[in-house]
Design an enzyme around this catalytic site. Structure first.
Site, PDB file in Angstrom:
ATOM      1  N   LYS B  82       5.169  -2.253 -11.425  1.00  0.00           N
ATOM      2  CA  LYS B  82       5.320  -3.481  -9.902  1.00  0.00           C
ATOM      3  C   LYS B  82       5.260  -4.504 -10.419  1.00  0.00           C
ATOM      4  CE  LYS B  82       2.497  -3.615  -5.247  1.00  0.00           C
ATOM      5  NZ  LYS B  82       1.717  -3.052  -5.053  1.00  0.00           N
ATOM      6  N   SER B 157       2.279  -1.573  -0.157  1.00  0.00           N
ATOM      7  CA  SER B 157       3.184  -2.996  -0.965  1.00  0.00           C
ATOM      8  C   SER B 157       3.732  -1.943  -2.190  1.00  0.00           C
ATOM      9  CB  SER B 157       1.948  -3.800  -1.287  1.00  0.00           C
ATOM     10  OG  SER B 157       1.323  -3.376  -2.440  1.00  0.00           O
ATOM     11  N   SER B 181      -0.985   2.129  -0.783  1.00  0.00           N
ATOM     12  CA  SER B 181       0.154   1.460  -1.809  1.00  0.00           C
ATOM     13  C   SER B 181       1.215   1.740  -2.628  1.00  0.00           C
ATOM     14  CB  SER B 181      -0.136  -0.712  -1.600  1.00  0.00           C
ATOM     15  OG  SER B 181      -0.303  -1.270  -1.252  1.00  0.00           O
TER      16      SER B 181
END
Lengths: 65, 472
Positions: B82, B157, B181
């Site tokens: 990420k 997320s 997330s």
């Protein structure tokens, strides 16, 4: 000050953020919901609990340096 | 060898082939880079691709493996992270244009540990701006597309992590989980996502959303792969004083397939209220399947759960506002609207209210801990629904309107507050072909039992064998 005026002061003057009117409506609605939820928390015996700021879910396994 | 064949399957399977020299890290990495080149414009999984760095790492891995210096099951395996895990010297945007030209000056401990294990970092992945949302709808860089239906959101997320893992753009990825997330994109995108215990994995070099709730962890295409990635990144880190010194067990060794005699608790109240009936049916079937494997499934009561939305939101808005105070003051118009609103909300909560939420957190942790004295794990749906359309902010469930963004974390965020290890894995598909996630929650630092239950379930069900069909 009304609640809405207080919110606008905190966000605009203290935080320095600029929001559109649509965003203000969201902040006001969410703040209202959050405050209601926080009042509901008062019904719990929070005094019996230490705040978990020094978060440790391991019951003394040696977290931290 | 066809690229498709080199970008599918599991890390465990690929590791065996790499070790035996049947395939080389260079060709596996090249196949991934070619696939990213072909599909990323559509899928929007990557924000930054690092072909030169990746190929250099792949060549080194190839030389080491050929020279008999095999480092372990991640050696030569292409992975991605990420875009809030710092890779020293590379761009890190956190999904925001505010940081569009930011170059990381440090190396996140998890990235260093992946590289030390011989993994090849392909690049950094798209996400909800600053990780402050569960949809991964990103107004700046475009929204990563759900592998199973390109019109739908991937969950967030860590949306790019779920998409890259599910579509063969990386063998495994890292995400971060503050309210769900990792598990939400795992559920909505049909992969495995593991949020380890707070303190099991270092947060050093991870751009924070909320210090006391953030958990880094892997997203993979199998439970065994999640165990392998966790093995590489877990353990004490002098750069993160909240990491535990507890020894890291051998997770793969715990994947015995035998779960007879284990007990799981099902908190029915709230976790099965107002949810998509197809999700409820799939999770009930999963509970029956566990029962069939010899697991005793009993109902448990967690009455404090009804206060979790308030307490969790209080902690998140305050801590996130503290992180962003200066940026918000100087760049408030550069944030996406949803993130700007949540950050502004953080300025309206008092210090006393924040501490009350922390007190509640202690009570909740006690309640979950008590429930886990009589059972080995909890089982719940991961999300109340399958992936919504990107242009569908409200869906109808059980005759009521449900705001998607406000409800995706309904079943996950409690376990960020308790710090419990929690994993999501596929447990079915709805009638539109969208994946459904099962959440398994364990005792602190007992990732082994969570993985053991998930692995046994996975091995006895067909869901992990389905792969999305992509149109180029």
């Amino acid at each position: 000050m009304t609640n809405k005026e207080t919110l606008r002061y905190l966000v605009t003057e203290m935080a320095g953020a600029t929001l559109s009117e649509a965003e203000w409506a969201q902040v006001e609605a969410q703040a209202e919901g959050l405050q209601a939820g926080l009042q509901a928390l008062d019904a719990l015996d929070l005094g019996a609990a230490e705040p978990a700021v020094e978060f440790d879910c391991s019951e003394g396994d040696g977290h931290g340096e | 060898m066809a690229n498709e064949e080199l970008t599918s399957g599991t890390i465990a399977g690929m590791a065996a082939r790499l070790r035996q020299g049947e395939v080389s890290p260079v060709e596996v990495t090249a196949a991934h880079l070619a696939r990213i080149e072909r599909l990323n414009e559509t899928l929007k999984a990557y924000l930054t691709v690092l072909p030169e760095r990746a190929m250099a790492a792949a060549r080194l891995a190839e030389a080491e493996i050929r020279g008999g210096q095999y480092r372990g099951p991640l050696h030569g395996v292409p992975v991605a992270v990420k875009d809030l895990f710092a890779i020293k010297g590379e761009r890190m945007t956190c999904g925001s244009t505010i940081m569009a030209s930011h170059v990381a000056e440090q190396q996140a401990t998890v990235n260093q540990r992946l590289e030390d294990a011989g993994a090849v970092l392909l690049g950094t992945l798209n996400m909800h701006e600053f990780a402050w949302g569960g949809t991964s709808i990103n107004p700046h860089y475009g929204t990563p597309r759900n592998p199973w239906d390109g019109e739908r959101m991937p969950g967030g997320s860590s949306g790019g992590s779920g998409v890259a893992t599910g579509t063969g753009l990386a063998m495994g990825t890292l995400g971060s989980d503050t309210g769900g997330s990792i598990r939400i994109p795992a559920s909505l995108s049909g992969v495995v996502g593991l949020k380890p215990t707070y303190g099991r994995v270092s947060r050093h070099g991870v751009y924070p959303l909320c210090w006391s709730l953030d958990h880094p962890g892997p997203l993979t295409r199998s439970v065994a792969d999640a165990a392998l990635m966790l093995q590489a990144i877990a353990g004490h880190d002098a750069n993160d004083p909240t990491t535990s010194r507890l020894p890291v067990p051998d997770y793969a060794q715990q994947l015995t397939g035998d779960v007879r005699g284990l007990r799981v608790g099902v908190p029915r109240a709230l976790f099965f209220d107002q949810i998509d009936p197809q999700v409820a049916a799939a999770v009930e079937a999963a509970i029956a399947a566990l029962d069939g494997l010899g697991v005793a499934c009993v109902d448990v009561d967690l009455p404090l759960m009804r206060h979790v939305p308030t307490a969790s939101l209080t902690l998140m808005v305050v801590e996130a506002y503290a992180v962003h105070e200066t940026l918000l003051r100087n760049h408030s118009q550069a944030y996406g609207s949803d993130v700007r609103v949540r950050l502004a909300l953080g300025a309206t909560v008092t210090g006393a209210q924040y501490l009350k939420a922390q007190c509640f957190r202690s009570l909740l942790t006690q309640e979950v801990s008590q429930a886990l004295q009589s059972v080995d794990a909890l089982v719940t749906p991961t999300t109340l629904m399958t992936a919504a359309r990107v242009d569908e902010p409200v869906v109808r469930i059980d005759g009521e309107d449900v705001v998607v963004a406000a409800n995706l974390a309904r079943f996950t965020r409690a376990f960020n507050m308790t710090g419990s290890p929690a994993l999501s894995l596929p447990c079915g598909f709805d009638d539109r072909g969208l994946p459904i996630g099962l959440q398994i929650v364990g005792r602190p630092f007992d990732e082994g039992t969570v993985l053991r239950l998930a692995h046994a379930y996975e091995q006895h069900t067909p869901w992990h064998q389905r792969v999305p069909v992509l149109s180029d």
